[in-house]
Write a protein that holds these residues in place. Structure first.
Motif, PDB file in Angstrom:
ATOM      1  N   GLN A  14      -8.484 -19.120  -1.421  1.00 20.09           N
ATOM      2  CA  GLN A  14      -8.316 -19.888  -2.435  1.00 20.09           C
ATOM      3  C   GLN A  14      -7.906 -19.118  -3.494  1.00 20.09           C
ATOM      4  OE1 GLN A  14      -7.886 -23.402  -2.094  1.00 20.09           O
ATOM      5  NE2 GLN A  14      -6.536 -22.846  -3.655  1.00 20.09           N
ATOM      6  N   ARG A  15      -8.668 -17.867  -3.976  1.00 23.27           N
ATOM      7  CA  ARG A  15      -8.084 -17.216  -5.228  1.00 23.27           C
ATOM      8  C   ARG A  15      -6.835 -16.406  -4.811  1.00 23.27           C
ATOM      9  NH1 ARG A  15     -12.131 -14.010  -4.943  1.00 23.27           N
ATOM     10  NH2 ARG A  15     -11.438 -11.815  -4.217  1.00 23.27           N
ATOM     11  N   ILE A  16      -6.634 -16.141  -3.793  1.00 26.62           N
ATOM     12  CA  ILE A  16      -5.376 -15.418  -3.270  1.00 26.62           C
ATOM     13  C   ILE A  16      -4.127 -16.392  -3.528  1.00 26.62           C
ATOM     14  CG2 ILE A  16      -3.910 -14.453  -1.574  1.00 26.62           C
ATOM     15  CD1 ILE A  16      -6.693 -13.312  -0.206  1.00 26.62           C
ATOM     16  N   ALA A  17      -4.295 -17.616  -3.039  1.00 23.04           N
ATOM     17  CA  ALA A  17      -3.342 -18.520  -2.983  1.00 23.04           C
ATOM     18  C   ALA A  17      -3.218 -18.907  -4.644  1.00 23.04           C
ATOM     19  CB  ALA A  17      -3.960 -19.757  -2.127  1.00 23.04           C
ATOM     20  N   ASP A  18      -4.167 -19.183  -5.242  1.00 21.33           N
ATOM     21  CA  ASP A  18      -4.086 -19.582  -6.532  1.00 21.33           C
ATOM     22  C   ASP A  18      -3.403 -18.539  -7.641  1.00 21.33           C
ATOM     23  OD1 ASP A  18      -5.406 -21.985  -5.892  1.00 21.33           O
ATOM     24  OD2 ASP A  18      -7.260 -21.481  -6.901  1.00 21.33           O
ATOM     25  N   VAL A  19      -3.635 -17.267  -7.471  1.00 23.13           N
ATOM     26  CA  VAL A  19      -3.197 -16.204  -8.129  1.00 23.13           C
ATOM     27  C   VAL A  19      -1.628 -15.899  -7.724  1.00 23.13           C
ATOM     28  CG1 VAL A  19      -3.020 -13.572  -8.318  1.00 23.13           C
ATOM     29  CG2 VAL A  19      -5.240 -15.005  -8.626  1.00 23.13           C
ATOM     30  N   ALA A  20      -1.469 -16.239  -6.470  1.00 27.50           N
ATOM     31  CA  ALA A  20      -0.008 -15.837  -5.870  1.00 27.50           C
ATOM     32  C   ALA A  20       0.862 -17.014  -6.367  1.00 27.50           C
ATOM     33  CB  ALA A  20       0.118 -15.705  -4.597  1.00 27.50           C
ATOM     34  N   THR A  21       0.480 -18.116  -6.169  1.00 25.34           N
ATOM     35  CA  THR A  21       1.210 -19.462  -6.718  1.00 25.34           C
ATOM     36  C   THR A  21       1.556 -19.482  -8.085  1.00 25.34           C
ATOM     37  OG1 THR A  21       0.360 -20.865  -4.990  1.00 25.34           O
ATOM     38  CG2 THR A  21       1.463 -21.800  -6.732  1.00 25.34           C
ATOM     39  N   LEU A  22       0.876 -19.028  -9.044  1.00 23.30           N
ATOM     40  CA  LEU A  22       1.078 -18.908 -10.425  1.00 23.30           C
ATOM     41  C   LEU A  22       2.171 -17.848 -10.619  1.00 23.30           C
ATOM     42  CD1 LEU A  22       0.570 -19.527 -13.119  1.00 23.30           C
ATOM     43  CD2 LEU A  22      -1.403 -17.791 -13.455  1.00 23.30           C
TER      44      LEU A  22
END
Length: 200
Positions: A14-22
């Motif tokens: 989830q952290r990877i996805a959240d950081v990347a999406t931003l």
């Protein structure tokens, strides 16, 4: 009960996805590298690829959840409820909740614009729809006596995609989520009323 190891893995994903999406939304999908995502998420490039086979899958990180929702809607339906009715119920509920996988919120506009601005994301979105359709066909085949589950799944997903695309277009043109949601629910019900004439 979820183990500590499983929770840690879910948190990392989830952290990877959240950081990347931003980063994708801010700078554009094609302008962000895996190396930059790994550095921002404080993981290695290998770790990123362990969770997401392709960069596009980071942006569409809810793909597995979408398959779970479709599967559960059909598999857990009442004995007298058809797959078509179960999917109608799911799509209406998602709209009412403003769910990221089938609803509208004003903050989702940036996500949709990012998709439209990237040929790679548009292509992956089409692949994702094909994967969801195949998933739906599989669970329909497993839980009903439908003689053509692949056709039924294609019609269901095609109808939803057409209606949802209309809502997204309105949002991109400046309408609010509140305005679009009410009309979207009406459009979903109208589409599935039409389907009911040929698919039970």
């Amino acid at each position: 009960m979820t183990s500590l190891r499983e929770r840690k893995k879910a948190e990392t994903r989830q952290r990877i996805a959240d950081v990347a999406t931003l980063m994708f939304v801010t700078r554009g999908f094609d302008n962000v590298s895996i190396a930059e995502i790994a550095e921002a998420a404080d993981v290695s490039k290998v770790t990123v690829f362990n969770y997401f086979p392709r960069k596009e899958d980071i942006f569409f990180d809810r793909g597995p959840q979408a398959m779970e929702l479709l599967t559960a809607a059909v598999r857990d339906r009442a004995p007298d409820e058809s797959p078509v009715r179960a999917m109608r119920r799911l799509f209406v509920r998602q709209a009412e909740e403003g769910h990221p996988l089938g609803g509208f919120q004003d903050r989702f506009v940036a996500f949709w614009r990012t998709v439209l601005d990237s040929a790679a994301l548009r292509s992956r979105a089409r692949e994702g729809m094909d994967e969801l359709t195949a998933c739906l066909a599989k669970v329909i085949a497993e839980t009903s006596d439908d003689p053509s589950p692949d056709v039924t799944a294609a019609v269901i997903m095609g109808a939803f995609q057409a209606v949802f695309a209309q809502g997204v277009a309105r949002m991109l043109a400046g309408s609010t989520a509140v305005e679009v949601t009410a009309d979207h629910i009406v459009a979903v019900n109208r589409a599935f009323d039409r389907l009911a004439g040929g698919i039970s």
